[in-house]
Design a protein around this motif. Structure first.
Motif, PDB file in Angstrom:
ATOM      1  N   CYS A 263     124.548  10.485  -5.643  1.00 22.74           N
ATOM      2  CA  CYS A 263     124.357  11.883  -6.038  1.00 22.74           C
ATOM      3  C   CYS A 263     123.537  12.600  -4.977  1.00 22.74           C
ATOM      4  O   CYS A 263     122.504  12.092  -4.522  1.00 22.74           O
ATOM      5  N   SER A 268     120.366   8.978  -8.133  1.00 22.37           N
ATOM      6  CA  SER A 268     121.352   8.168  -8.846  1.00 22.37           C
ATOM      7  C   SER A 268     122.495   7.753  -7.925  1.00 22.37           C
ATOM      8  O   SER A 268     122.904   8.506  -7.027  1.00 22.37           O
ATOM      9  N   ARG A 275     132.416   7.962 -12.119  1.00 21.32           N
ATOM     10  CA  ARG A 275     131.118   8.017 -12.790  1.00 21.32           C
ATOM     11  C   ARG A 275     130.196   9.031 -12.107  1.00 21.32           C
ATOM     12  O   ARG A 275     129.387   9.685 -12.773  1.00 21.32           O
ATOM     13  N   HIS A 279     128.513  12.299 -13.799  1.00 19.80           N
ATOM     14  CA  HIS A 279     127.083  12.530 -13.624  1.00 19.80           C
ATOM     15  C   HIS A 279     126.812  13.941 -13.106  1.00 19.80           C
ATOM     16  O   HIS A 279     125.843  14.596 -13.536  1.00 19.80           O
ATOM     17  N   GLN A 300     129.784  14.429 -21.382  1.00 23.10           N
ATOM     18  CA  GLN A 300     130.691  13.291 -21.319  1.00 23.10           C
ATOM     19  C   GLN A 300     131.211  12.939 -22.722  1.00 23.10           C
ATOM     20  O   GLN A 300     130.488  13.059 -23.707  1.00 23.10           O
TER      21      GLN A 300
END
Length: 322
Positions: A263, A268, A275, A279, A300
């Motif tokens: 990220c 993260s 994923r 996020h 989500q």
């Protein structure tokens, strides 16, 4: 006095003709396969003496043909001509079936095999066959296990340099291959080629079980495993098996701890790109999944599922996405 019409020399096997007997003699070798000119260094043979002379330069450091746009240089003029097209984007040769264009005629010939299903290059070890000789060479490294190219960012290693370059884009997020029809971009050329077929609508490969059609033979092969249950790719650590090699590769990160998708807004990191995308919705504040019982919403779907249990169990979420 009229000038005599030059004599024409014709090929008995095809429509080729020439006013020079030497040109006909060279052409006939395309039918007979004769290659009378041999390299004393490596043993390769050639149909023409001029090609042998150019080949001999590959055994020396001589590269007299230089690119004006970059520092690249080549032993043969035709190599330079082809290379220059990487700068100009020129693609002279096109596929008659799907319209894909290529910088070299030989690429069209190899590409056509994706439509015909022809795979003339076979592995002597396992029987796998390929449309191009270069792909067979790459495949052979899977038997030897040689992986000389390592990633400086993570612990991944690769049998070929091109695979390392493609892998590095998972870290840089670079997508240099762009579709000229829509705005899609891709990290590698093969993904772009497959994508372009979705615009052409050409799907010559048909499943004999359910009649599903596919643009690529590999896609049909993978699809058939949904009928057979075949999972040929097995994890060496835990024994889990998968229908696709890419699934095994992603699974392997569970054991290695590798998380190449990072990220840009926080620390993260994730093992798969999907994923990371989920996020990122958290940072954007995007919450498309809403509860049909109360006013709660979530970024989500799995978070919505957990929330629904607070209302007394699983609910039908078909109407909850905004």
């Amino acid at each position: 006095m009229k000038a005599e019409k030059p004599k024409t020399y014709s090929c008995e096997a095809c429509d080729f003709s020439s006013t020079r007997s030497t040109s006909l003699a060279v052409h006939v070798r395309t039918h007979t396969g004769e290659r009378p000119y041999h390299c004393d260094v490596c043993g390769r043979s050639f149909a023409q003496n001029s090609v042998l002379k150019s080949h001999l330069l590959t055994h020396t450091d001589a590269r007299p043909f230089s690119c004006e746009a970059c520092p690249a240089s080549f032993s043969r003029k035709q190599y330079l001509t082809v290379h220059v097209r990487t700068h100009t984007g020129e693609k002279l040769y096109s596929c008659d079936v799907c319209g894909c264009r290529f910088a070299q005629k030989q690429y069209v010939r190899v590409h056509m095999r994706t439509h015909t299903g022809e795979t003339p290059f076979s592995c002597d070890v396992c029987g796998s066959s390929f449309a191009a000789k270069s792909r067979l060479h790459r495949h052979m490294q899977t038997h030897t296990g040689t992986k000389p190219y390592s990633c400086d960012v993570c612990a991944s290693a690769f049998a070929q340099k091109v695979h390392l370059h493609a892998h590095l884009r998972t870290h840089t997020k670079e997508k240099p291959y762009h579709c000229q029809i829509c705005a899609s971009a891709f990290a590698n050329n093969s993904a772009l080629t497959s994508h372009i077929k979705t615009h052409a609508g050409v799907k010559p490969f048909i499943c004999d079980v359910c009649d599903a059609t596919f643009a690529r033979k590999e896609a049909l092969t993978i699809h058939k495993r949904t009928h057979t249950g075949e999972r040929p790719y097995t994890c060496n650590v835990c024994g889990s098996s998968f229908a696709q090699k890419q699934y095994l590769r992603v699974h392997g990160r569970i054991h290695s701890g590798e998380k190449p998708y990072q990220c840009r807004l926080c620390d993260s990191a994730f093992s798969v790109n999907s994923r990371l995308k989920r996020h990122m919705q958290m940072h954007a504040g995007h919450k498309p999944f809403s509860c049909g019982v109360c006013a709660s919403s979530f970024s989500q779907k799995e978070h919505l599922r957990k929330h629904m249990r607070t209302h007394g169990g699983e609910k039908d979420e078909s109407q909850t996405e905004q």
